[in-house]
Design an enzyme around this catalytic site. Structure first.
Site, mmCIF file in Angstrom:
data_model
loop_
_atom_site.group_PDB
_atom_site.id
_atom_site.type_symbol
_atom_site.label_atom_id
_atom_site.label_comp_id
_atom_site.label_asym_id
_atom_site.label_seq_id
_atom_site.Cartn_x
_atom_site.Cartn_y
_atom_site.Cartn_z
ATOM 1 N N SER A 14 0.822 -1.205 0.000
ATOM 2 C CA SER A 14 0.000 0.000 0.000
ATOM 3 C C SER A 14 0.865 1.269 0.000
ATOM 4 O O SER A 14 1.851 1.366 0.744
ATOM 5 C CB SER A 14 -0.897 0.019 1.240
ATOM 6 O OG SER A 14 -1.534 1.287 1.331
ATOM 7 N N LEU A 15 0.471 2.229 -0.826
ATOM 8 C CA LEU A 15 1.184 3.514 -0.861
ATOM 9 C C LEU A 15 0.627 4.495 0.160
ATOM 10 O O LEU A 15 1.172 5.584 0.345
ATOM 11 C CB LEU A 15 1.058 4.134 -2.256
ATOM 12 C CG LEU A 15 1.752 3.379 -3.386
ATOM 13 C CD1 LEU A 15 1.417 4.021 -4.726
ATOM 14 C CD2 LEU A 15 3.259 3.352 -3.178
ATOM 15 N N LYS A 63 -13.771 -3.300 2.411
ATOM 16 C CA LYS A 63 -14.564 -2.060 2.352
ATOM 17 C C LYS A 63 -16.031 -2.285 2.732
ATOM 18 O O LYS A 63 -16.664 -1.382 3.273
ATOM 19 C CB LYS A 63 -14.454 -1.427 0.963
ATOM 20 C CG LYS A 63 -13.059 -0.860 0.696
ATOM 21 C CD LYS A 63 -12.966 -0.146 -0.637
ATOM 22 C CE LYS A 63 -11.528 0.278 -0.906
ATOM 23 N NZ LYS A 63 -11.376 1.026 -2.152
ATOM 24 N N ASP A 99 -13.487 7.407 -2.560
ATOM 25 C CA ASP A 99 -12.957 6.903 -3.839
ATOM 26 C C ASP A 99 -13.545 7.640 -5.044
ATOM 27 O O ASP A 99 -12.817 8.028 -5.961
ATOM 28 C CB ASP A 99 -13.274 5.410 -3.996
ATOM 29 C CG ASP A 99 -12.365 4.537 -3.141
ATOM 30 O OD1 ASP A 99 -11.246 4.983 -2.826
ATOM 31 O OD2 ASP A 99 -12.778 3.411 -2.799
ATOM 32 N N GLY A 126 -18.134 -4.658 -8.519
ATOM 33 C CA GLY A 126 -17.706 -4.956 -7.153
ATOM 34 C C GLY A 126 -17.535 -3.671 -6.356
ATOM 35 O O GLY A 126 -18.088 -2.612 -6.697
HETATM 36 P P1 ATR Z 1 -13.115 -4.566 -5.969
HETATM 37 O O1 ATR Z 1 -13.331 -3.981 -4.620
HETATM 38 O O2 ATR Z 1 -11.724 -4.441 -6.518
HETATM 39 O O3 ATR Z 1 -14.151 -4.132 -6.963
HETATM 40 P P2 ATR Z 1 -14.515 -7.030 -5.799
HETATM 41 O O4 ATR Z 1 -15.645 -6.431 -5.041
HETATM 42 O O5 ATR Z 1 -14.052 -8.418 -5.468
HETATM 43 O O6 ATR Z 1 -13.238 -6.137 -5.721
HETATM 44 O O7 ATR Z 1 -14.905 -6.975 -7.347
HETATM 45 C C1 ATR Z 1 -14.038 -7.426 -8.339
HETATM 46 C C2 ATR Z 1 -14.661 -7.102 -9.693
HETATM 47 O O8 ATR Z 1 -13.813 -7.610 -10.728
HETATM 48 C C3 ATR Z 1 -16.008 -7.762 -9.891
HETATM 49 O O9 ATR Z 1 -16.784 -6.943 -10.727
HETATM 50 C C4 ATR Z 1 -15.605 -9.057 -10.599
HETATM 51 O O10 ATR Z 1 -16.623 -9.665 -11.333
HETATM 52 P P3 ATR Z 1 -17.641 -10.696 -10.605
HETATM 53 O O11 ATR Z 1 -18.648 -9.836 -9.877
HETATM 54 O O12 ATR Z 1 -18.221 -11.464 -11.706
HETATM 55 O O13 ATR Z 1 -16.792 -11.517 -9.668
HETATM 56 C C5 ATR Z 1 -14.544 -8.539 -11.516
HETATM 57 N N1 ATR Z 1 -13.619 -9.576 -11.999
HETATM 58 C C6 ATR Z 1 -12.689 -10.228 -11.287
HETATM 59 N N2 ATR Z 1 -11.996 -11.089 -12.062
HETATM 60 C C7 ATR Z 1 -12.521 -10.963 -13.312
HETATM 61 C C8 ATR Z 1 -12.238 -11.560 -14.579
HETATM 62 N N3 ATR Z 1 -11.271 -12.482 -14.713
HETATM 63 N N4 ATR Z 1 -12.978 -11.174 -15.651
HETATM 64 C C9 ATR Z 1 -13.951 -10.249 -15.532
HETATM 65 N N5 ATR Z 1 -14.267 -9.643 -14.366
HETATM 66 C C10 ATR Z 1 -13.562 -9.985 -13.269
#
Ligand code: ATR
Length: 277
Positions: A14-15, A63, A99, A126
């Site tokens: 983390s920065l 979060k 954010d 997400g």
């Molecule tokens: P963040 O807080 O970084 O958004 P998160 O809540 O886990 O972390 O959400 C990750 C996002 O990346 C989600 O939209 C996830 O899609 P899913 O809801 O289908 O899980 C997306 N994501 C992660 N890996 C992916 C991949 N290989 N291809 C497309 N979307 C991906």
């Protein structure tokens, strides 16, 4: 000395400690800011409160849990369904989410983008996507398409945003038929997991800005795709990171730091940065 921390797992890269130390020097504030890596966020946060912690940032994957730990939520944290900033108040946590404000400030201020009426595509639904979508709408973007690997989450985000004529949930399979966008944002964690999905170049035209909420290595695949597709700008999340930190700093200390010097310093080391905030 006031005490602050960033909670996450993993959080070693983390920065935030560096950014907040620079802000504190600049503002003449005496404070301590450390990274706390934990697998049990509620317990670690409770211990931090008991030991006199004054405020915290929260990053992946906590979060949503941070929101549950708050006695009071700002309207924007409630709208995002996620908290990245905790402020201690009478031995309780007040939660905020900086954010989206950080992203909009970076895009409109540092990169001079006019977001108004921009036809926009948000990839992901997400925590990252939920944090920025309300602020993009407030900044005046036009139609906002939300596309997610798991369609139900795109539907849920669109419902939560509550603007059915303006926000459109779609599937990855729909992408080739959606035409060109003015703004394409990547809020997925796909690259961090090393599996970036293939995207049609038809999404991008000569006026398109592509924006990745990640920075460093994690932003490379998406921004490389955007450049190859002919985008006008390709912007990573480093500026957003610094701006959301400034917004948190202001909540804690009542002073808005000047972000440009800190941003320039981090940019020098850009290629070696690991997205962790
Ligand atoms: P963040 O807080 O970084 O958004 P998160 O809540 O886990 O972390 O959400 C990750 C996002 O990346 C989600 O939209 C996830 O899609 P899913 O809801 O289908 O899980 C997306 N994501 C992660 N890996 C992916 C991949 N290989 N291809 C497309 N979307 C991906």
């Amino acid at each position: 000395m006031k005490r602050f921390a960033v909670f996450g797992h993993p959080v070693a890269h983390s920065l935030s400690p560096r950014i907040h130390a620079a802000f504190a020097r600049q503002a003449g504030v005496a404070m301590d800011y450390v990274a706390i890596d934990t697998k049990d966020f509620p317990a670690a946060l409770q211990a931090f409160l008991a030991s006199g912690g004054d405020g915290a940032n929260v990053t992946l994957p906590y979060k949503a849990q941070a929101m549950a730990a708050c006695a009071v939520l700002s309207p924007r944290a409630r709208r995002a369904g996620a908290v990245n900033t905790l402020i201690r108040n009478n031995d309780q946590w007040h939660g905020d989410n900086t954010d989206g404000a950080g992203l909009v400030r970076d895009l409109t201020g540092r990169h001079r983008l006019d977001l108004r009426r921009r036809r926009s595509l948000l990839l992901g639904a997400g925590g990252g996507a939920r944090g920025v979508a309300p602020d993009l709408l407030d900044a005046g973007v036009g139609d906002l398409y939300v596309v997610n690997r798991t369609p139900e989450r795109a539907d849920a985000l669109a419902d939560a945003l509550g603007e059915p004529g303006r926000v459109h949930p779609r599937y990855f399979d729909d992408l080739p038929a959606l035409g060109e966008f003015d703004l394409v944002l990547n809020a997925t964690s796909a690259a961090r997991e090393g599996r970036f999905p293939s995207l049609p170049m038809s999404l991008v035209g000569p006026r398109t800005s592509v924006v990745d909420l990640s920075y460093g290595e994690a932003a490379i695949p998406f921004l490389a795709w955007g450049r190859a597709a002919g985008a006008r700008d390709a912007i990573d999340g480093l500026g957003m990171l610094v701006e959301q930190a400034a917004e948190s700093f202001q909540r804690w200390h009542g002073v808005r730091p000047d972000t440009d010097a800190v941003y320039a310093q981090l940019r020098e080391h850009d290629a070696r940065l690991v997205s962790a905030d």
